[in-house]
Write an enzyme that holds these catalytic residues in place. Structure first.
Site, PDB file in Angstrom:
ATOM      1  N   GLU A 418       0.748  -1.260  -0.099  1.00 27.05           N
ATOM      2  CA  GLU A 418      -0.060   0.141  -0.015  1.00 27.05           C
ATOM      3  C   GLU A 418       0.967   1.211   0.139  1.00 27.05           C
ATOM      4  OE1 GLU A 418      -3.116   0.430  -0.262  1.00 27.05           O
ATOM      5  OE2 GLU A 418      -4.246  -1.507   0.400  1.00 27.05           O
ATOM      6  N   GLU A 488      -3.859 -10.503  -0.331  1.00 30.23           N
ATOM      7  CA  GLU A 488      -4.676 -10.533   0.943  1.00 30.23           C
ATOM      8  C   GLU A 488      -6.339 -10.860   0.695  1.00 30.23           C
ATOM      9  OE1 GLU A 488      -4.704  -6.843   2.909  1.00 30.23           O
ATOM     10  OE2 GLU A 488      -2.257  -6.733   2.611  1.00 30.23           O
TER      11      GLU A 488
HETATM   12  C1  IPT Z   1      -5.296  -3.764   3.602  1.00 33.59           C
HETATM   13  C2  IPT Z   1      -3.877  -3.704   4.009  1.00 33.59           C
HETATM   14  O1  IPT Z   1      -2.741  -4.119   3.133  1.00 33.59           O
HETATM   15  C3  IPT Z   1      -3.488  -4.249   5.280  1.00 33.59           C
HETATM   16  O2  IPT Z   1      -2.329  -3.938   5.864  1.00 33.59           O
HETATM   17  C4  IPT Z   1      -4.542  -4.311   6.230  1.00 33.59           C
HETATM   18  O3  IPT Z   1      -4.821  -3.127   6.894  1.00 33.59           O
HETATM   19  C5  IPT Z   1      -5.890  -4.782   5.786  1.00 33.59           C
HETATM   20  O4  IPT Z   1      -6.308  -4.063   4.559  1.00 33.59           O
HETATM   21  C6  IPT Z   1      -7.246  -4.763   6.592  1.00 33.59           C
HETATM   22  O5  IPT Z   1      -6.796  -5.266   7.824  1.00 33.59           O
HETATM   23  S1  IPT Z   1      -5.604  -2.382   2.855  1.00 33.59           S
HETATM   24  C7  IPT Z   1      -7.199  -2.120   2.706  1.00 33.59           C
HETATM   25  C8  IPT Z   1      -7.641  -0.634   2.392  1.00 33.59           C
HETATM   26  C9  IPT Z   1      -7.872  -3.023   1.658  1.00 33.59           C
END
Ligand code: IPT
Length: 956
Positions: A418, A488
């Site tokens: 990010e 993720e």
């Molecule tokens: C995404 C992040 O990469 C991760 O660090 C964490 O924050 C996660 O979301 C949520 O828990 S960023 C999100 C805006 C998709």
């Protein structure tokens, strides 16, 4: 950046450069035959409110720090009683004006003295290096009064040459650590801000002629079965690998037959790199990572990542992890069928990677880089697109790659997380690609994949992932040729994540999809004397993101959550399903291994109890193969019981990560179906004064509510549609359209009113007619309770007819009743042992289970709906037996859903004098909307006409 006049000796804090004085980065290794001295332990500590509140005199010899506090190194001072942690997801907790940081900049002076051990080699016989494995966020270091440099890059190692400064005794090491620095702009990861010297501090002797940096190249040619080893070293030496008969000079390649390294069979060869001054143990794994035919391939085969995102976390020590905790993580991952880790969002303690090599996990090693807060200003001034910051970015990339390059487990480098897009990222990728051609590069933030070897996304919906799998997603030409990784997904916040099995099916259906990494491994709850586990806001932070920091598959104490149990089932490496003609179909889902490490068992269960069992001989199927294996004859069908078959795959022998008999996978299927015994109405309701009796039951004649059955007093069942909304029900603030938790509350489903329309006791049934609806709305649920009895048993049929225009699904649909607090032991026949919801029930095994009521609660850090057991045929508790037609969802707790709903921490929940029992015909799906998509349509609990029955009895 605004112009400013420098006024203090702490300019380095706001300097975008990575620092000064440190040695170039090099390979990290745990030990060699050179002497070393751990400087971990108790250090003197003084906290100041600003970077320049104190002068440097504490670093001088003879300074008396006798009245200072003490902290443990490695550690974070905010977790040791000095100041407080701060949690923000992506918002910078200070004004965004790079590279400036607040004047209020907690600064911790750390001091310790040390003597060299008696056997420390002669100081003239070589040098010494002082190594910091991690300091957040910026440190300046003095040894014996000499300023040796300063550095940033919190989760990266920094070394200083200090041999010339050392004395045999009375050395004084002073470290000034600033919470905020220019580096903080690059470290905006979603986690607690935790300043401190949080990884090891070590003094390493460097004998004359000792190794500097070295790079172990160990590739595997799957067409020949040979490995090629070449160890490049800045200092010449010899490399020996006794098991391979290898004895070559550094820089000289040698090719020999080897067993390759994979995460499934992590074969490591012990070797030694011997230079004139040092012998370094090597653990060599031969494998070749390639992007070939549009796929990530290792040793010639494509991988399917069954991964997790791992932040380093311990509920008391924060990111200062001890070796036992790192090992616990690895063992838990292996035991739950996880095969990959993304080290979100920074390189982990290097010892963790040693464990990944040894136990077998594919690693995406991620650089310590995130500038997420710049999204608030449309990424304006983003450091990754500003040349002034590029040296810092390159420094971080180099410190990661050089430190970790000798780990076979590391197959992919990640530029960070990010951070938007920009020239700095491109520079990092170019540098990494040039330095290490043996691995691939990942970064999620650029949809064009300019710098990367794979297309990565986060939280894409099932439908979108499927389109990507089919190649229908478009994108740049480059992207269309790349494999896809969901770096993720499945946000494991609170109850959930839902939909894992559906993702897995899609991953397996399309070659381009190479799996994903669940977000995330562990809840970052901080142990707290009053709150149990604290989350954002519990330390009075001015800005915070509440419990968004508790979104892991493990609870903070590392107990697996139901999400992890579900994930284990969904990604099991052997699939077991009912096959044709009395067979079981077994499919090998490993990428490399055959099934020879597994043993199989079968059992037939009648009404959930095993009646026959044995072992099953399954061929050692190769990866990807499947076979239908004949099962023994099922037990005779006497027509009075439900028969099911369960086949399990177990470890046939002890492994490094689990003992023989550990269950790796299982499948269960019906042999003969359930046929509930009907209740033939034989009694009639009898009204006397204020009571109605019907068989063993007594009702309140005015309300029509059941008050006792067979002497068991209870608060009679009543329609219930509310659940304490889960984090996934509530959704994230940016998910506007389908945040059901929010919409349900707006509609008023948490405060339904029950209007009594009629109590009819003529005939063979007691019929109670009601309308259940929220204030202020026209929608309602016409609800009829129909009671009959055969003299012993009592049958309730609930008919629900929605009225008005229902635009939302229901949270749940069923009845709630109350039992005396003495109802404690629960026995049931149905899904278990753990909780399950419509889209989280792969791991729910139909069997006989028992538990105490307290044991049925799932301790989500922020309390919310939990603990339902799926597919329950019958349950017994508090002297009552309840059968369902059809099967139902069962929940029992010592507080109401309303109390659960308002609790902020588990410590807010106190048992009352009633055990509240929910018998649900339906539950709405869970989904993953706390960050990702909501439940899939097939898991919606639509408001539509429904009828369901329960049979109550009091067994003798
Ligand atoms: C995404 C992040 O990469 C991760 O660090 C964490 O924050 C996660 O979301 C949520 O828990 S960023 C999100 C805006 C998709």
């Amino acid at each position: 950046m605004s112009a400013r006049t420098s006024v203090t000796a702490t300019d380095y804090v706001e300097d975008v450069s990575p620092g000064s004085g440190a040695l170039p980065p090099r390979a990290w290794y745990a030990s060699s035959d050179a002497a070393s001295l751990s400087l971990n332990g108790s250090w003197r500590f003084r906290l100041s409110p600003t970077a320049d509140a104190q002068d440097d005199s504490f670093a001088e010899q003879g300074y008396d720090a006798g009245d200072w506090a003490q902290v443990t190194v490695p550690g974070h001072w905010v977790l040791q009683g000095h100041g407080s942690p701060v949690y923000t997801n992506h918002l910078y907790p200070f004004p965004v004006d790079p590279p400036h940081v607040p004047t209020d900049n907690p600064t911790g002076d750390h001091l310790r003295s040390f003597d060299l051990p008696e056997d420390w080699p002669d100081l003239d016989g070589g040098g010494a290096v002082l190594r910091f494995d991690g300091v957040e966020s910026c440190a300046r270091v003095w040894l014996n009064g000499t300023d040796i440099g300063e550095f940033k890059g919190s989760r990266l190692a920094h070394e200083f040459a200090v041999g010339h400064l050392l004395r045999p005794a009375g050395n004084v090491l002073a470290v000034r650590v600033h919470q905020w620095s220019a580096g903080s702009y690059l470290e905006d990861q979603d986690q607690w801000w935790l300043p401190g010297v949080f990884r090891d501090v070590t003094l390493l002797h460097r004998p004359a002629g000792s190794a500097l940096d070295f790079f172990v190249h160990a590739s595997y040619d799957h067409t020949t079965g040979e490995g090629t080893l070449r160890v490049d070293s800045d200092v010449d030496g010899r490399v020996t690998v006794p098991d391979l008969g290898v004895d070559v000079a550094t820089g000289e390649p040698v090719t020999v037959p080897v067993e390759p390294w994979t995460a499934e069979s992590p074969r490591l060869y012990d070797g030694v790199l011997a230079t004139e001054g040092e012998r370094i143990p090597l653990r060599i794994g031969f494998r070749t990572v390639r992007l070939a035919d549009g796929l990530i391939q290792v040793n010639g085969r494509p991988l399917l990542f069954k991964g997790v995102n791992r932040h380093e976390w311990h509920p008391e020590r924060g990111r200062a992890l001890d070796p036992a905790t790192m090992l616990a993580d690895v063992l838990l991952m292996k035991r739950h069928n996880i095969n990959a880790v993304r080290t979100s969002h920074y390189p982990p303690h290097p010892a963790f990677l040693d464990l990944c090599d040894e136990y077998g996990l594919w690693v995406i090693d991620e650089c310590d880089l995130e500038t997420h807060g710049f999204t608030e200003q449309g990424w304006r001034d983003n450091p990754v697109d500003d040349d002034r910051w590029t040296p810092a970015l390159l420094d971080r990339a180099a410190r990661m790659v050089e430190r970790d390059k000798n780990h076979p487990s590391v197959v992919v480098w990640s530029l960070g997380n990010e951070a938007g897009t920009g020239r700095g990222l491109t520079a990092m990728a170019e540098w990494i690609h040039a330095r290490d051609t043996s691995r691939l590069v990942h970064y999620e933030g650029d949809p064009d994949c300019r710098d990367t070897d794979m297309y990565a996304r986060m939280y894409a919906s099932h439908a979108e992932v499927e389109r990507i799998g089919q190649g229908l997603d478009g994108g740049t030409r480059k992207r269309r040729r790349l494999p896809f990784v969901l770096c993720e997904y499945a946000h494991a916040m609170g109850n959930g994540p839902g939909g894992l099995a559906d993702y897995q099916r899609i991953f397996e259906a399309h070659d381009r999809l190479q799996g994903g990494f669940v977000w995330e491994w562990i809840d970052h709850g901080i142990r707290h004397p009053e709150l149990g586990y604290a989350y954002g806001g519990d330390f009075g932070e001015e800005l915070h993101d509440s419990n968004f920091v508790c979104d892991g598959l493990l609870f903070p104490d590392r107990e697996p959550s139901p999400g992890l149990v579900e994930y284990k089932k969904v990604i099991e490496p052997v699939r077991i399903e009912g096959g044709p003609d009395g067979t079981v179909r077994v499919t090998n889902r490993y990428d490399f291994a055959d099934l020879s490490a597994l043993a199989f068992t079968w059992s037939y269960e009648r009404d959930g109890e095993s009646v026959e069992s044995g072992t099953l001989s399954v061929p050692a199927l190769a990866a990807g193969e499947s076979a239908d294996v004949k099962l023994p004859q099922p037990p005779e069908d006497r027509g009075d019981a439900e028969t099911r078959c369960t086949v399990r795959a177990l470890l046939a022998a002890d492994t490094a990560w689990a003992p023989r008999g550990h269950v790796v996978g299982w499948g269960q299927f019906a042999v003969t179906p359930r046929t509930p015994v009907p209740v033939a109405p034989a009694e009639r309701p009898v009204r006397t004064d204020d009571r109605i009796t019907l068989g063993p039951a007594v009702f309140d004649a005015r309300t029509g509510r059941l008050t006792s059955i067979g002497g068991v007093e209870l608060t009679g069942p009543r329609l219930d549609v509310w659940r304490a909304t889960t984090d996934n029900d509530d959704g994230a603030p940016w998910q506007s359209d389908t945040r059901h938790g929010v919409l349900w509350r707006q509609l008023g489903l948490h405060r339904m009113q029950h209007r009594l329309d009629a109590v009819e006791s003529g005939g063979e049934a007691l019929t109670v007619r009601t309308r259940v609806a929220p204030a202020a709305r026209e929608v309602g649920l016409d609800t009829v309770y129909r009671w009959t009895s055969d003299g012993h048993r009592l049958r309730l049929t609930v008919s629900v007819t929605p009225e008005g225009e229902w635009k939302l699904p229901l949270p749940r649909l069923g009845v709630r009743l109350g039992l005396p607090a003495s109802a404690d032991l629960v026995r049931w026949f149905g899904g278990g042992p753990g909780e399950a919801y419509p889209d989280t029930k792969s791991a729910s095994l139909v069997s006989r289970w028992e538990s105490r009521v307290d044991g049925m609660q799932t301790p989500y850090v922020r309390p919310q709906e939990n603990g339902a057991r799926a597919d329950v045929r019958w349950v017994e508790l508090g002297g009552l037996r309840i059968e369902g037609e059809p099967e139902f969802w069962f929940t029992a707790r010592r507080w109401t859903a309303e109390q659960l709903d308002t609790a902020a921490h588990l410590t807010d929940l106190t048992p009352g004098d009633t055990v509240w029992v929910n018998l649900d015909h339906g539950q709405h799906g869970i989904g993953s909307q706390s960050c990702g998509p909501g439940p899939l349509p097939q898991y919606f609990l639509h408001a539509e006409p429904a009828e369901f029955s329960f049979v109550f009895s009091v067994p003798d």
